[in-house]
Write a protein that holds these residues in place. Structure first.
Motif, PDB file in Angstrom:
ATOM      1  N   LEU A  43      38.844  45.323  40.784  1.00 24.24           N
ATOM      2  CA  LEU A  43      37.948  44.458  41.553  1.00 24.24           C
ATOM      3  C   LEU A  43      38.667  43.205  42.042  1.00 24.24           C
ATOM      4  N   ALA A  44      39.482  42.639  41.179  1.00 24.90           N
ATOM      5  CA  ALA A  44      40.239  41.442  41.561  1.00 24.90           C
ATOM      6  C   ALA A  44      41.227  41.757  42.681  1.00 24.90           C
ATOM      7  N   ALA A  45      41.907  42.916  42.550  1.00 23.56           N
ATOM      8  CA  ALA A  45      42.863  43.317  43.584  1.00 23.56           C
ATOM      9  C   ALA A  45      42.150  43.580  44.913  1.00 23.56           C
ATOM     10  N   GLY A  46      40.975  44.246  44.835  1.00 17.21           N
ATOM     11  CA  GLY A  46      40.216  44.510  46.048  1.00 17.21           C
ATOM     12  C   GLY A  46      39.757  43.239  46.724  1.00 17.21           C
ATOM     13  N   ALA A  47      39.280  42.278  45.926  1.00 15.59           N
ATOM     14  CA  ALA A  47      38.834  41.000  46.485  1.00 15.59           C
ATOM     15  C   ALA A  47      39.994  40.248  47.128  1.00 15.59           C
ATOM     16  N   THR A  48      41.157  40.296  46.477  1.00 17.70           N
ATOM     17  CA  THR A  48      42.340  39.632  47.037  1.00 17.70           C
ATOM     18  C   THR A  48      42.765  40.279  48.348  1.00 17.70           C
ATOM     19  N   ALA A  49      42.785  41.620  48.361  1.00 19.30           N
ATOM     20  CA  ALA A  49      43.171  42.339  49.581  1.00 19.30           C
ATOM     21  C   ALA A  49      42.191  42.037  50.710  1.00 19.30           C
TER      22      ALA A  49
END
Length: 290
Positions: A43-49
């Motif tokens: 989720l964190a990676a998706g939000a960052t992307a």
């Protein structure tokens, strides 16, 4: 009665032993923790992307007052013509929304995005219906792209069919809806949409196809132009394809059902449409949405 002899209690069981009694070992808890951690990281990676993509894509705000000089689709067609050794001179003439026939405005909205003013960047009802169609058939029966999504595609992305393009289109559509009013989005779309080989925008389409201005289009002409939008490069009026005839008649029916025209105007426009489409015998396969 003699009292019951109480059995001596054993030592208290710790949490691990209680888990073992319940059939759950310590590895199960570890697996749950790992899964939750991986989910949080994803989720964190998706939000960052998503944040990076949002920042990297163009800002639509200047289009609130300025008209685009060119579009990604025009430049794509220019590159295709250059690769084929053909000359390319796009025909465009900017026209405010008030200068475009209401018949064309309504025909485009009813056929491309009937709930345009009722939703944001996406029409979730249409997405659900389109998904149902795809599950019920081996081929796509309908598209679900909104006018805002189509505008984003035309302005900045072109027609490449990839998941990455669709992802960028979705983000851009949200940015457009946040930056521009609905009437401005509609005006931009009607002025950059492709309506033939080198023909972009409603005014150029009206001149090119019917020798008239966008303001003076008849109901039948407007229905025909709206019906072309899914595949304008395949809409040859010298040999009208059967799919175009079928879609054009459907657009007229939509105008009648929505109360935009009455029965008398529908009959008159239908007669004019049949004269334009006389001898329609081209390809019958419906175009897929890019």
């Amino acid at each position: 009665m003699p009292g019951r002899v109480k059995e001596p209690k054993g030592p208290a069981k710790n949490g691990r032993e209680r888990d073992l009694d319940r059939g759950r070992g310590p590895c199960d808890e570890c697996a749950v923790r790992r899964a939750l951690l991986l989910l949080a990281l994803a989720l964190a990676a998706g939000a960052t992307a998503l944040a990076l993509l949002w920042a990297a894509l163009p800002d639509p705000a200047p289009l609130a007052t300025a008209n685009p000089r060119t579009t990604a689709l025009i430049e794509q067609r220019r590159a295709e013509a250059r690769a084929a050794g053909r000359r390319f001179q796009p025909r465009r003439a900017w026209m405010p929304l008030e200068g475009i026939s209401r018949h064309l405005v309504e025909a485009v909205m009813l056929s491309e995005d009937a709930r345009f003013y009722a939703h944001g960047a996406f029409d979730w009802q249409e997405i659900e219906a389109a998904t149902s169609d795809r599950l019920d058939s081996s081929r796509a029966l309908r598209g679900a792209s909104t006018i805002t999504q189509q505008l984003a595609k035309n302005l900045w992305l072109g027609t490449q069919r990839t998941v990455w393009r669709k992802a960028k289109e979705a983000v851009l559509a949200v940015k457009v809806e946040r930056a521009l009013r609905k009437r401005r989005i509609l005006a931009l779309y009607l002025n950059v949409a492709e309506w033939g080989d080198g023909t972009f925008g409603a005014e150029a389409a009206a001149r090119d196809r019917f020798g008239t201005s966008a303001a003076d289009l008849s109901t039948a002409q407007a229905a025909l132009l709206a019906a072309m939008l899914p595949a304008p490069l395949r809409a040859d009026l010298s040999r009208p394809p059967r799919w175009l005839a079928r879609r054009s008649r459907h657009v007229l029916d939509l105008l009648l059902e929505a109360g935009r025209i009455d029965a008398a105007e529908h009959a008159s426009a239908s007669a004019e449409l049949e004269r334009i489409l006389a001898g329609a015998s081209g390809p019958d396969e419906d175009p897929d949405e890019p």
